[in-house]
Design a protein around this motif. Structure first.
Motif, PDB file in Angstrom:
ATOM      1  N   ARG A 207      -7.738  10.856 -42.869  1.00  0.00           N
ATOM      2  CA  ARG A 207      -7.382   9.296 -42.420  1.00  0.00           C
ATOM      3  C   ARG A 207      -6.281   9.186 -41.487  1.00  0.00           C
ATOM      4  O   ARG A 207      -6.226   8.479 -40.780  1.00  0.00           O
ATOM      5  CB  ARG A 207      -7.470   8.319 -43.408  1.00  0.00           C
ATOM      6  CG  ARG A 207      -8.745   8.343 -44.048  1.00  0.00           C
ATOM      7  CD  ARG A 207      -8.611   7.107 -45.195  1.00  0.00           C
ATOM      8  NE  ARG A 207      -9.951   7.007 -45.752  1.00  0.00           N
ATOM      9  CZ  ARG A 207     -10.348   7.256 -47.171  1.00  0.00           C
ATOM     10  NH1 ARG A 207      -9.713   7.710 -47.678  1.00  0.00           N
ATOM     11  NH2 ARG A 207     -11.549   6.942 -47.422  1.00  0.00           N
ATOM     12  N   LEU A 208      -5.297  10.260 -41.863  1.00  0.00           N
ATOM     13  CA  LEU A 208      -3.875  10.257 -41.008  1.00  0.00           C
ATOM     14  C   LEU A 208      -4.309  10.889 -39.607  1.00  0.00           C
ATOM     15  O   LEU A 208      -3.111  10.960 -38.939  1.00  0.00           O
ATOM     16  CB  LEU A 208      -2.722  10.642 -41.755  1.00  0.00           C
ATOM     17  CG  LEU A 208      -2.403   9.793 -43.070  1.00  0.00           C
ATOM     18  CD1 LEU A 208      -1.348  10.529 -43.845  1.00  0.00           C
ATOM     19  CD2 LEU A 208      -2.132   8.261 -42.499  1.00  0.00           C
ATOM     20  N   GLY A 212      -7.786  15.725 -36.456  1.00  0.00           N
ATOM     21  CA  GLY A 212      -8.124  15.059 -35.419  1.00  0.00           C
ATOM     22  C   GLY A 212      -8.413  13.770 -35.585  1.00  0.00           C
ATOM     23  O   GLY A 212      -9.331  13.431 -36.494  1.00  0.00           O
ATOM     24  N   PHE A 213      -8.179  12.650 -34.880  1.00  0.00           N
ATOM     25  CA  PHE A 213      -8.201  11.369 -35.127  1.00  0.00           C
ATOM     26  C   PHE A 213      -9.697  10.993 -34.441  1.00  0.00           C
ATOM     27  O   PHE A 213      -9.923  11.201 -33.436  1.00  0.00           O
ATOM     28  CB  PHE A 213      -7.035  10.598 -34.314  1.00  0.00           C
ATOM     29  CG  PHE A 213      -7.211   8.957 -34.466  1.00  0.00           C
ATOM     30  CD1 PHE A 213      -6.960   8.463 -35.764  1.00  0.00           C
ATOM     31  CD2 PHE A 213      -7.786   8.289 -33.563  1.00  0.00           C
ATOM     32  CE1 PHE A 213      -7.203   7.308 -36.013  1.00  0.00           C
ATOM     33  CE2 PHE A 213      -8.043   6.777 -33.810  1.00  0.00           C
ATOM     34  CZ  PHE A 213      -7.924   6.455 -34.967  1.00  0.00           C
ATOM     35  N   SER A 214     -10.238   9.982 -35.329  1.00  0.00           N
ATOM     36  CA  SER A 214     -11.590   9.649 -35.084  1.00  0.00           C
ATOM     37  C   SER A 214     -11.826   8.516 -35.960  1.00  0.00           C
ATOM     38  O   SER A 214     -11.362   8.280 -36.756  1.00  0.00           O
ATOM     39  CB  SER A 214     -12.743  10.439 -35.027  1.00  0.00           C
ATOM     40  OG  SER A 214     -12.887  10.960 -36.474  1.00  0.00           O
ATOM     41  N   ARG A 220     -13.992   6.905 -43.287  1.00  0.00           N
ATOM     42  CA  ARG A 220     -14.499   7.645 -44.279  1.00  0.00           C
ATOM     43  C   ARG A 220     -13.806   8.855 -44.729  1.00  0.00           C
ATOM     44  O   ARG A 220     -14.132   9.464 -45.952  1.00  0.00           O
ATOM     45  CB  ARG A 220     -15.998   8.559 -43.877  1.00  0.00           C
ATOM     46  CG  ARG A 220     -17.061   7.487 -43.288  1.00  0.00           C
ATOM     47  CD  ARG A 220     -18.380   7.915 -42.960  1.00  0.00           C
ATOM     48  NE  ARG A 220     -19.413   7.068 -42.801  1.00  0.00           N
ATOM     49  CZ  ARG A 220     -20.428   7.330 -42.001  1.00  0.00           C
ATOM     50  NH1 ARG A 220     -20.835   8.537 -41.953  1.00  0.00           N
ATOM     51  NH2 ARG A 220     -21.477   6.385 -42.227  1.00  0.00           N
ATOM     52  N   GLY A 221     -12.856   9.340 -44.276  1.00  0.00           N
ATOM     53  CA  GLY A 221     -11.814  10.420 -44.674  1.00  0.00           C
ATOM     54  C   GLY A 221     -12.497  11.611 -44.659  1.00  0.00           C
ATOM     55  O   GLY A 221     -13.309  11.702 -43.762  1.00  0.00           O
ATOM     56  N   TYR A 222     -12.225  12.471 -45.369  1.00  0.00           N
ATOM     57  CA  TYR A 222     -12.907  13.944 -45.537  1.00  0.00           C
ATOM     58  C   TYR A 222     -14.019  13.659 -46.110  1.00  0.00           C
ATOM     59  O   TYR A 222     -14.983  14.448 -45.766  1.00  0.00           O
ATOM     60  CB  TYR A 222     -11.835  14.719 -46.404  1.00  0.00           C
ATOM     61  CG  TYR A 222     -12.378  16.148 -46.225  1.00  0.00           C
ATOM     62  CD1 TYR A 222     -12.354  17.029 -45.369  1.00  0.00           C
ATOM     63  CD2 TYR A 222     -13.097  16.606 -47.538  1.00  0.00           C
ATOM     64  CE1 TYR A 222     -12.802  18.343 -45.464  1.00  0.00           C
ATOM     65  CE2 TYR A 222     -13.685  17.910 -47.771  1.00  0.00           C
ATOM     66  CZ  TYR A 222     -13.359  18.876 -46.531  1.00  0.00           C
ATOM     67  OH  TYR A 222     -13.944  19.914 -46.724  1.00  0.00           O
ATOM     68  N   MET A 223     -14.355  13.078 -47.380  1.00  0.00           N
ATOM     69  CA  MET A 223     -15.556  13.141 -47.972  1.00  0.00           C
ATOM     70  C   MET A 223     -15.765  11.727 -48.490  1.00  0.00           C
ATOM     71  O   MET A 223     -15.191  11.127 -49.337  1.00  0.00           O
ATOM     72  CB  MET A 223     -15.424  14.215 -49.084  1.00  0.00           C
ATOM     73  CG  MET A 223     -16.792  14.092 -49.870  1.00  0.00           C
ATOM     74  SD  MET A 223     -16.603  15.369 -51.463  1.00  0.00           S
ATOM     75  CE  MET A 223     -18.054  15.036 -52.575  1.00  0.00           C
TER      76      MET A 223
END
Length: 305
Positions: A207-208, A212-214, A220-223
């Motif tokens: 999220r930070l 890579g920002f999207s 959704r974060g990582y999972m």
């Protein structure tokens, strides 16, 4: 690059074929796999299937920050996972393998094609990235299954085929571990230099923007966990309740102090009470506005997907 075990140790021997590089074993392969939001047959594109089934590009993008989410040490064995009260949850995504959250440990079942010497030789060894990921996944199972009790748990949870008994697993593990440890450490994918990874920290890193920002990573974060808005607000705005309780206590104390008459002529104290009361009102309204905007933003994000 060579398979990590010998032909004598191979646990799967598919029929020979001269026209196709993919040995036919329909009962040991997934019916389909997802790629670019489409379902495809593994036989239609073996290299794409193996990349999806073995590689961990998202974790690799966080490689230099993984020390924040886990330790560079082997994962605990299966019986230790249960001893810690963790529930073993099956996942088919390699990027979720050995990721834990609260009382859940996500583990990818060992693909049966990784038990075939011929399959390694034809489809994995010629491709360095696939080889490193496959070797790392296979090596991670030497961490998880160290005793007969671990093997029993693996059979009960569907992590290993029932045909893999203790003598077979012992022989396979010994051949993998007899390799030079430093060389094995260099050969495996960098993700597997770490054992267990904490999901909450992976979500924070994603999220930070460390991966890579999207907009997808920010939401959704990582999972992705629960899709319910209630759960999301409880997880991300629960701290506001503590803030509101603290503000209420302070305002009540100020009100009591003013009611005693002792601070009747104390203009500084009365000014401080006034400023704090106005700031509290603004903070509450801002928090409500932020939650409403967040809800609308999430609503349109999921609606457009």
């Amino acid at each position: 690059m060579d398979p990590p075990f010998s032909t004598d140790t191979t646990l799967r021997s598919w029929p020979d074929t001269t026209l196709r590089s993919w040995p036919v074993a329909e009962d040991e392969l997934p019916v389909a796999f997802e790629c670019n939001n489409q379902l495809r047959s593994p036989e239609s594109d073996i290299q794409t299937f193996l990349a999806v089934d073995l590689q961990t590009p998202r974790l690799n993008s966080l490689r230099q920050y993984l020390w924040l989410a886990g330790l560079m040490q082997p994962a605990r064995s299966l019986h230790r996972q249960q001893l810690l009260g963790r529930v073993i949850c099956i996942t088919e995504r390699p990027q979720e393998h050995l990721v834990w959250h609260e009382n859940s440990m996500f583990i990818k079942p060992l693909p049966e094609y990784l038990l075939s010497f011929k399959f390694w030789s034809i489809n994995i060894c010629p491709h360095e990235a696939l080889y490193r990921s496959a070797l790392g996944l296979l090596w991670s199972y030497t961490w998880l299954i160290r005793s007969k009790s671990d093997l029993k748990i693996a059979h009960e949870t569907g992590l290993l085929p029932a045909a893999v008994d203790w003598p077979i697993w012992t022989l396979l593990t010994q051949q993998i571990l007899k390799e030079n440890h430093e060389q094995l450490w260099r050969d495996i994918d960098q993700r597997y230099t770490y054992g267990e990874l904490r999901l909450s920290r992976l979500n924070t890193l994603a999220r930070l923007g460390f991966a890579g920002f999207s907009l997808r990573n920010a939401v959704r974060g990582y999972m992705t966990g629960s899709q319910r808005y209630t759960t999301l607000f409880e997880r991300n705005f629960g701290w506001l309740l503590a803030v509101f309780v603290y503000i209420t206590v302070v305002l009540s104390a100020m009100q009591v102090a003013l009611a005693t008459g002792r601070f009747e002529n104390d203009l500084q104290f009365q000014k401080a009470c006034y400023v704090f009361a106005i700031a509290s009102i603004v903070l509450v309204l801002a928090a409500i506005a932020l939650m409403v905007l967040d809800w609308f933003g999430l609503f349109w994000f999921h609606k457009s997907r």
